[in-house]
Scaffold this motif. Structure first.
Motif, PDB file in Angstrom:
ATOM      1  N   VAL A 102       0.874  -1.177   0.000  1.00  0.00           N
ATOM      2  CA  VAL A 102       0.000   0.000   0.000  1.00  0.00           C
ATOM      3  C   VAL A 102       0.910   1.226   0.000  1.00  0.00           C
ATOM      4  O   VAL A 102       1.523   1.545   1.022  1.00  0.00           O
ATOM      5  N   PRO A 103       1.053   1.881  -1.142  1.00  0.00           N
ATOM      6  CA  PRO A 103       2.069   2.935  -1.274  1.00  0.00           C
ATOM      7  C   PRO A 103       1.990   4.035  -0.230  1.00  0.00           C
ATOM      8  O   PRO A 103       3.019   4.551   0.207  1.00  0.00           O
ATOM      9  N   ASP A 104       0.767   4.410   0.193  1.00  0.00           N
ATOM     10  CA  ASP A 104       0.666   5.528   1.123  1.00  0.00           C
ATOM     11  C   ASP A 104       0.641   5.085   2.588  1.00  0.00           C
ATOM     12  O   ASP A 104       0.460   5.926   3.481  1.00  0.00           O
ATOM     13  N   TYR A 105       0.804   3.767   2.851  1.00  0.00           N
ATOM     14  CA  TYR A 105       0.900   3.345   4.242  1.00  0.00           C
ATOM     15  C   TYR A 105       2.342   3.547   4.715  1.00  0.00           C
ATOM     16  O   TYR A 105       3.288   3.375   3.939  1.00  0.00           O
ATOM     17  N   PRO A 106       2.555   3.913   5.982  1.00  0.00           N
ATOM     18  CA  PRO A 106       3.908   4.272   6.435  1.00  0.00           C
ATOM     19  C   PRO A 106       4.869   3.116   6.641  1.00  0.00           C
ATOM     20  O   PRO A 106       6.025   3.356   6.982  1.00  0.00           O
ATOM     21  N   ALA A 107       4.451   1.865   6.460  1.00  0.00           N
ATOM     22  CA  ALA A 107       5.363   0.730   6.618  1.00  0.00           C
ATOM     23  C   ALA A 107       5.361  -0.098   5.333  1.00  0.00           C
ATOM     24  O   ALA A 107       4.295  -0.420   4.803  1.00  0.00           O
ATOM     25  N   HIS A 108       6.554  -0.438   4.860  1.00  0.00           N
ATOM     26  CA  HIS A 108       6.686  -1.159   3.598  1.00  0.00           C
ATOM     27  C   HIS A 108       7.714  -2.278   3.739  1.00  0.00           C
ATOM     28  O   HIS A 108       8.685  -2.158   4.485  1.00  0.00           O
ATOM     29  N   LEU A 109       7.483  -3.341   2.994  1.00  0.00           N
ATOM     30  CA  LEU A 109       8.434  -4.443   2.920  1.00  0.00           C
ATOM     31  C   LEU A 109       8.406  -5.004   1.510  1.00  0.00           C
ATOM     32  O   LEU A 109       7.332  -5.190   0.933  1.00  0.00           O
ATOM     33  N   ASP A 110       9.576  -5.279   0.973  1.00  0.00           N
ATOM     34  CA  ASP A 110       9.661  -5.886  -0.345  1.00  0.00           C
ATOM     35  C   ASP A 110      10.863  -6.813  -0.383  1.00  0.00           C
ATOM     36  O   ASP A 110      11.873  -6.568   0.297  1.00  0.00           O
ATOM     37  N   VAL A 111      10.739  -7.892  -1.142  1.00  0.00           N
ATOM     38  CA  VAL A 111      11.825  -8.851  -1.316  1.00  0.00           C
ATOM     39  C   VAL A 111      12.015  -9.057  -2.808  1.00  0.00           C
ATOM     40  O   VAL A 111      11.052  -9.388  -3.520  1.00  0.00           O
ATOM     41  N   ALA A 112      13.219  -8.828  -3.288  1.00  0.00           N
ATOM     42  CA  ALA A 112      13.506  -9.006  -4.708  1.00  0.00           C
ATOM     43  C   ALA A 112      13.394 -10.485  -5.078  1.00  0.00           C
ATOM     44  O   ALA A 112      13.942 -11.350  -4.383  1.00  0.00           O
ATOM     45  N   TYR A 113      12.691 -10.756  -6.177  1.00  0.00           N
ATOM     46  CA  TYR A 113      12.502 -12.147  -6.588  1.00  0.00           C
ATOM     47  C   TYR A 113      13.802 -12.704  -7.167  1.00  0.00           C
ATOM     48  O   TYR A 113      14.382 -12.129  -8.084  1.00  0.00           O
ATOM     49  N   PRO A 114      14.282 -13.842  -6.641  1.00  0.00           N
ATOM     50  CA  PRO A 114      15.508 -14.450  -7.165  1.00  0.00           C
ATOM     51  C   PRO A 114      15.194 -15.357  -8.351  1.00  0.00           C
ATOM     52  O   PRO A 114      14.369 -16.264  -8.246  1.00  0.00           O
ATOM     53  N   GLU A 115      15.842 -15.125  -9.476  1.00  0.00           N
ATOM     54  CA  GLU A 115      15.597 -15.968 -10.646  1.00  0.00           C
ATOM     55  C   GLU A 115      16.095 -17.395 -10.421  1.00  0.00           C
ATOM     56  O   GLU A 115      15.505 -18.352 -10.921  1.00  0.00           O
ATOM     57  N   ARG A 116      17.192 -17.517  -9.697  1.00  0.00           N
ATOM     58  CA  ARG A 116      17.730 -18.840  -9.389  1.00  0.00           C
ATOM     59  C   ARG A 116      18.142 -18.885  -7.928  1.00  0.00           C
ATOM     60  O   ARG A 116      18.600 -17.898  -7.361  1.00  0.00           O
ATOM     61  N   LEU A 117      17.978 -20.062  -7.321  1.00  0.00           N
ATOM     62  CA  LEU A 117      18.401 -20.286  -5.943  1.00  0.00           C
ATOM     63  C   LEU A 117      19.235 -21.561  -5.884  1.00  0.00           C
ATOM     64  O   LEU A 117      19.018 -22.493  -6.668  1.00  0.00           O
ATOM     65  N   SER A 118      20.163 -21.587  -4.955  1.00  0.00           N
ATOM     66  CA  SER A 118      21.036 -22.745  -4.804  1.00  0.00           C
ATOM     67  C   SER A 118      20.255 -23.953  -4.299  1.00  0.00           C
ATOM     68  O   SER A 118      19.522 -23.860  -3.310  1.00  0.00           O
ATOM     69  N   ARG A 119      20.430 -25.090  -4.970  1.00  0.00           N
ATOM     70  CA  ARG A 119      19.765 -26.311  -4.519  1.00  0.00           C
ATOM     71  C   ARG A 119      20.420 -26.862  -3.264  1.00  0.00           C
ATOM     72  O   ARG A 119      19.771 -27.531  -2.462  1.00  0.00           O
ATOM     73  N   GLY A 120      21.699 -26.598  -3.093  1.00  0.00           N
ATOM     74  CA  GLY A 120      22.401 -27.110  -1.917  1.00  0.00           C
ATOM     75  C   GLY A 120      22.137 -26.280  -0.675  1.00  0.00           C
ATOM     76  O   GLY A 120      21.925 -26.828   0.419  1.00  0.00           O
TER      77      GLY A 120
END
Length: 268
Positions: A102-120
Motif C-alpha cells: 500500500v504505497p501511502d501506508y507508512p510501513a513497507h516491505l519488499d523482497v527481490a525475486y531471485p531468478e535462481r536459488l542454490s539447490r544445496g
C-alpha cells in the motif's frame, strides 16, 4: 565498505507518525484482534508454502513465483501490523487487510525475486547457516528467532517483539509508549534502534524462509529508510576551470547530474 553499499534484497522501510496519539497504544492490542486472527491462518499457509517451495527449489532451483509473492505478502502484512502494534508503535494508522503493498501506508516491505536459488543451500540455510543470526537476535528480541516455531502464533510473538518473553526491543517500545503518553513524542534514538532490529529480524526471516541466498549482513541499519531504498546523492561536476583533485577527475557516475545508485546509512 562494499557490503554497506550493496543493497540487501529484503527492503524494510517505514516513516514515523508525526502526530502520534498519546494513549491509543493502550488499546491497540484490542484493535488488532481481527488482524491476529487472519495472520494465524496466513502463517499456517506460509509454513505450508515454505515446505512446497523447499522441494521446488531442491528440484528446479527456483522458488515458484506465485508462492513467492504470497510469502512476501504475508511478511508485508505482518510487518505493517507489527509496526502499528507493539513491535514499534510507529504509526496510529490502522493496517490494511491486504497482501499487496500500500504505497501511502507508512510501513513497507519488499523482497527481490531471485531468478535462481542454490539447490544445496536450501538444505542448510534455515537450521544451520542462520544460527549466528538467531543467537544475535535472541539477545535483542528475546526468546530466539520466531520463524518456524512461533511466528504463526500472534499471541507468542507478533505483539511482544518477535519472540517470547521480555526483550530489549519490547522494553524500548514500552519506554517509547510512556514517552508518548506524557510528551506526545516518540524519542528518535529509540525509534531508530527499534527499526534497525526489526529490519535485521525481517532480513533473517526471509533468508530462513528460503526467499534469498544472500546471507543477511551483521549490520544494524537504523532509521526508517532502508539503505537499499535510499538513492545516492549525485556529486555535481566541478566548476569550469577548477583544479582537478588529486587522483584524477571524477568518474562519470559521480560527476554526471542525475546519476543514481544506493548508499547505506541514510535515514529519515
Amino acid at each position: 565498505m562494499t557490503e554497506n553499499r550493496t543493497p540487501y534484497p529484503v527492503r524494510v522501510d517505514a516513516s514515523e507518525d508525526a502526530a502520534a496519539s498519546r494513549g491509543l497504544w493502550l488499546v491497540k492490542w484490542l484493535l488488532l484482534v481481527p488482524h491476529y486472527v487472519v495472520l494465524f491462518f496466513l502463517w499456517l499457509a506460509f509454513l505450508a508454502v515454505s515446505v512446497v517451495a523447499f522441494f521446488a527449489i531442491l528440484v528446479t532451483g527456483r522458488y515458484p513465483r506465485a508462492l513467492f509473492d504470497f510469502a512476501v505478502g504475508v511478511l508485508r502484512w505482518s510487518w505493517r501490523v507489527h509496526y502499528y502494534g507493539y513491535g514499534a508503535l510507529g504509526t496510529d494508522r490502522y493496517p490494511p487487510f491486504t497482501l499487496a503493498d500500500v504505497p501511502d501506508y507508512p510501513a513497507h516491505l519488499d523482497v527481490a525475486y531471485p531468478e535462481r536459488l542454490s539447490r544445496g543451500l536450501v538444505l542448510v540455510k534455515s537450521w544451520l547457516l542462520a544460527i549466528p543470526h538467531y543467537l544475535v537476535l535472541s539477545v535483542f528480541v528475546g526468546g530466539g528467532i520466531w520463524l518456524g516455531t512461533r511466528a504463526g502464533d500472534p499471541d507468542d510473538g507478533w505483539d511482544s517483539g518477535w519472540g517470547a518473553g521480555v526483550s530489549l526491543v519490547g522494553l524500548l517500545v514500552f519506554i517509547a509508549a510512556i514517552a508518548l503518553l506524557f510528551t506526545g513524542r516518540y524519542p528518535r534514538p529509540l525509534y531508530d534502534f527499534v527499526m534497525g532490529m526489526q529490519r535485521w529480524a525481517l532480513r533473517v526471516a526471509a533468508y530462513a524462509a528460503l526467499m534469498t541466498d544472500r546471507y543477511p549482513p551483521f549490520r544494524l541499519d537504523t532509521g526508517g529508510t532502508d539503505p537499499g531504498s535510499a538513492p545516492a546523492v549525485p556529486t555535481p561536476p566541478p566548476p569550469s576551470g577548477a583544479p582537478v583533485a588529486p587522483g584524477g577527475p571524477p568518474t562519470p557516475a559521480a560527476a554526471t547530474p542525475g546519476a543514481t545508485g544506493h548508499t547505506a546509512g541514510v535515514r529519515t
